[in-house]
Design a protein around this motif. Structure first.
Motif, mmCIF file in Angstrom:
data_model
loop_
_atom_site.group_PDB
_atom_site.id
_atom_site.type_symbol
_atom_site.label_atom_id
_atom_site.label_comp_id
_atom_site.label_asym_id
_atom_site.label_seq_id
_atom_site.Cartn_x
_atom_site.Cartn_y
_atom_site.Cartn_z
ATOM 1 N N GLU A 168 128.466 8.106 -0.158
ATOM 2 C CA GLU A 168 127.424 7.091 -0.389
ATOM 3 C C GLU A 168 126.402 7.600 -1.400
ATOM 4 O O GLU A 168 125.938 6.869 -2.261
ATOM 5 C CB GLU A 168 126.698 6.764 0.931
ATOM 6 N N SER A 169 126.036 8.874 -1.288
ATOM 7 C CA SER A 169 124.991 9.381 -2.186
ATOM 8 C C SER A 169 125.508 9.465 -3.622
ATOM 9 O O SER A 169 124.783 9.201 -4.575
ATOM 10 C CB SER A 169 124.458 10.734 -1.706
ATOM 11 N N THR A 170 126.797 9.792 -3.790
ATOM 12 C CA THR A 170 127.378 9.821 -5.135
ATOM 13 C C THR A 170 127.371 8.417 -5.730
ATOM 14 O O THR A 170 127.002 8.218 -6.891
ATOM 15 C CB THR A 170 128.827 10.360 -5.075
ATOM 16 N N LEU A 171 127.742 7.435 -4.909
ATOM 17 C CA LEU A 171 127.773 6.048 -5.377
ATOM 18 C C LEU A 171 126.368 5.587 -5.776
ATOM 19 O O LEU A 171 126.175 4.984 -6.841
ATOM 20 C CB LEU A 171 128.343 5.152 -4.261
ATOM 21 N N ALA A 172 125.378 5.922 -4.956
ATOM 22 C CA ALA A 172 124.002 5.506 -5.246
ATOM 23 C C ALA A 172 123.509 6.173 -6.536
ATOM 24 O O ALA A 172 122.908 5.522 -7.402
ATOM 25 C CB ALA A 172 123.094 5.871 -4.073
ATOM 26 N N PHE A 173 123.796 7.451 -6.682
ATOM 27 C CA PHE A 173 123.374 8.202 -7.878
ATOM 28 C C PHE A 173 123.996 7.584 -9.126
ATOM 29 O O PHE A 173 123.327 7.345 -10.135
ATOM 30 C CB PHE A 173 123.816 9.658 -7.711
ATOM 31 N N ALA A 174 125.288 7.314 -9.054
ATOM 32 C CA ALA A 174 126.000 6.823 -10.242
ATOM 33 C C ALA A 174 125.554 5.400 -10.589
ATOM 34 O O ALA A 174 125.415 5.058 -11.764
ATOM 35 C CB ALA A 174 127.505 6.865 -10.002
ATOM 36 N N THR A 175 125.313 4.585 -9.574
ATOM 37 C CA THR A 175 124.867 3.215 -9.833
ATOM 38 C C THR A 175 123.494 3.236 -10.510
ATOM 39 O O THR A 175 123.230 2.494 -11.453
ATOM 40 C CB THR A 175 124.825 2.418 -8.511
ATOM 41 N N GLU A 176 122.637 4.130 -10.040
ATOM 42 C CA GLU A 176 121.304 4.256 -10.646
ATOM 43 C C GLU A 176 121.435 4.723 -12.100
ATOM 44 O O GLU A 176 120.740 4.225 -12.992
ATOM 45 C CB GLU A 176 120.475 5.256 -9.836
ATOM 46 N N PHE A 177 122.355 5.643 -12.345
ATOM 47 C CA PHE A 177 122.572 6.109 -13.726
ATOM 48 C C PHE A 177 123.010 4.945 -14.610
ATOM 49 O O PHE A 177 122.480 4.734 -15.700
ATOM 50 C CB PHE A 177 123.625 7.228 -13.751
ATOM 51 N N VAL A 178 123.966 4.157 -14.116
ATOM 52 C CA VAL A 178 124.502 3.045 -14.921
ATOM 53 C C VAL A 178 123.387 2.042 -15.230
ATOM 54 O O VAL A 178 123.216 1.602 -16.375
ATOM 55 C CB VAL A 178 125.679 2.357 -14.188
ATOM 56 N N GLU A 179 122.594 1.711 -14.221
ATOM 57 C CA GLU A 179 121.511 0.745 -14.461
ATOM 58 C C GLU A 179 120.470 1.329 -15.412
ATOM 59 O O GLU A 179 119.908 0.628 -16.244
ATOM 60 C CB GLU A 179 120.892 0.319 -13.126
ATOM 61 N N GLY A 180 120.254 2.642 -15.319
ATOM 62 C CA GLY A 180 119.273 3.316 -16.176
ATOM 63 C C GLY A 180 119.682 3.363 -17.640
ATOM 64 O O GLY A 180 118.850 3.537 -18.522
ATOM 65 N N ILE A 181 120.974 3.221 -17.913
ATOM 66 C CA ILE A 181 121.394 3.182 -19.320
ATOM 67 C C ILE A 181 121.613 1.728 -19.765
ATOM 68 O O ILE A 181 122.277 1.468 -20.757
ATOM 69 C CB ILE A 181 122.653 4.048 -19.591
ATOM 70 N N ASP A 182 121.053 0.804 -18.973
ATOM 71 C CA ASP A 182 121.036 -0.614 -19.332
ATOM 72 C C ASP A 182 122.420 -1.253 -19.363
ATOM 73 O O ASP A 182 122.702 -2.101 -20.206
ATOM 74 C CB ASP A 182 120.342 -0.801 -20.692
ATOM 75 N N LYS A 183 123.267 -0.814 -18.445
ATOM 76 C CA LYS A 183 124.577 -1.461 -18.295
ATOM 77 C C LYS A 183 124.603 -2.159 -16.936
ATOM 78 O O LYS A 183 123.838 -1.811 -16.030
ATOM 79 C CB LYS A 183 125.713 -0.422 -18.329
ATOM 80 N N THR A 184 125.519 -3.098 -16.796
ATOM 81 C CA THR A 184 125.703 -3.757 -15.504
ATOM 82 C C THR A 184 126.850 -3.072 -14.773
ATOM 83 O O THR A 184 127.937 -2.903 -15.338
ATOM 84 C CB THR A 184 126.026 -5.251 -15.713
#
Ligand code: NAD
Length: 303
Positions: A168-184
């Motif tokens: 879960e923590s890996t998924l949360a980290f990666a999702t935050e990264f993706v949103e932070g680079i302005d991707k959906t």
């Protein structure tokens, strides 16, 4: 090209400076992360860095990027051939090495031996089993798929591929990264071809069969999808842009996993054997010059 504010600055390592690797490195650096891009030969690293510079210059010319943003992005980027230098201290490692299971498994295992315990390891595989790639890790919960799209600096989607082992923590980290680079981010299970490749390749393979059967020319098939279905690019032009060798590899894998409906057509095999890989070699279903289509491929058997 938007320049989003990052949630927090990360040390990002991208393995592979090819089509995808340099694009991923570019968008991560534009978002404010410190990025190291690694390839196996200095010339490939240089090509990747040159491609990023040229993309950014194009952005400046179109007033999408300011000259200061371009300079700051390039400052946050470095290239190396040393895996150790690339991944030591990384918070996130994204592998974009060729689509080969053994190579990817070896790569992630080697990365794991060099990074901190909490570093996340992502694969940009288009279609391989992320679960199988991650099973080469001692702590596979730290891994997942981040499937970017080509060209990375233009395309807004990233499939976040949740493997059997992904925590879960890996998924949360990666999702935050993706949103932070302005991707959906779209979250998908680890099923062959995920959501997008499976559907996109199904369309592409049928278009190739139609060329083979003489139903219509590549240009007319592409125009039909562009104007009839509002696709921004037809399936054959897209295949040329992605690389017909990449398409063939994905099809062979999907055929193995999902059945005969993904059997690669002869026309595709023939083009790959002839080195007609699309945009990158100057010919595929089309003839390309300076990244633009200039005509139809004159293959004897296409006519
Ligand atoms: P590419 O051939 O353009 O680039 C791959 C790069 O990796 C090459 O420069 C190669 O020298 C380098 N490389 C080989 N071994 C390496 C290693 N051990 N460490 C670091 N670099 C290494 O390929 P690509 O199109 O960028 O594809 C890379 C990955 O991204 C593949 O898994 C592919 O399926 C996936 N992908 C591709 C696309 C696409 O449209 N091309 C889209 C989404 C995902």
């Amino acid at each position: 090209m938007m320049v989003p504010e990052p949630l927090s600055v990360m040390q990002v390592s991208v393995l592979g400076a090819g089509t995808m690797g340099h694009g991923i490195a570019q968008v991560a650096a534009m978002a404010g992360h410190e990025v190291t891009m690694r390839d196996i030969e200095a010339a490939y690293v240089d090509d990747g860095l040159d491609a990023i510079e040229s993309n950014l210059r194009g952005g400046v010319d179109r007033d999408k990027v300011t000259p200061d943003e371009m300079a700051a992005t390039l400052d946050r980027l470095s290239g190396t051939t040393s895996l150790e230098a690339a991944v030591t201290d990384a918070d996130l490692v994204v592998e974009a090495v060729p689509e080969d299971m053994e190579l990817k498994r070896e790569t992630v295992a080697e990365v794991e031996s060099l990074v901190d315990d909490d570093a996340v390891i992502a694969s940009n595989t288009s279609s391989l089993s992320v679960t199988e790639i991650l099973s080469a890790l001692e702590r596979p919960g730290r891994g997942l798929g981040l499937h970017f799209f080509n060209p990375v600096h233009i395309m807004g989607l990233v499939e976040v591929v949740v493997a059997e082992q992904t925590s879960e923590s890996t998924l949360a980290f990666a999702t935050e990264f993706v949103e932070g680079i302005d991707k959906t981010a779209v979250e998908v299970g680890d099923s062959p071809g995920f959501a997008s490749s499976r559907l996109g390749v199904a369309l592409g393979v049928e278009a190739m069969r139609m060329v083979q059967e003489g139903v219509a020319s590549p240009a007319d098939i592409d125009t039909a999808m562009e104007l009839g279905y509002n696709h921004p690019m037809g399936p054959l032009e897209l295949g040329d842009a992605v690389g017909l060798d990449v398409r063939l590899d994905i099809l062979e894998y999907l055929r193995e996993e999902l059945g005969e409906r993904f059997r690669p057509p002869q026309i595709l095999k023939r083009k790959v054997r002839a080195g007609k890989l699309g945009k990158k070699t100057g010919e595929g279903f089309y003839v390309w010059e300076d990244g633009e289509i200039v005509g139809a491929s004159e293959d004897v058997m296409d006519r």
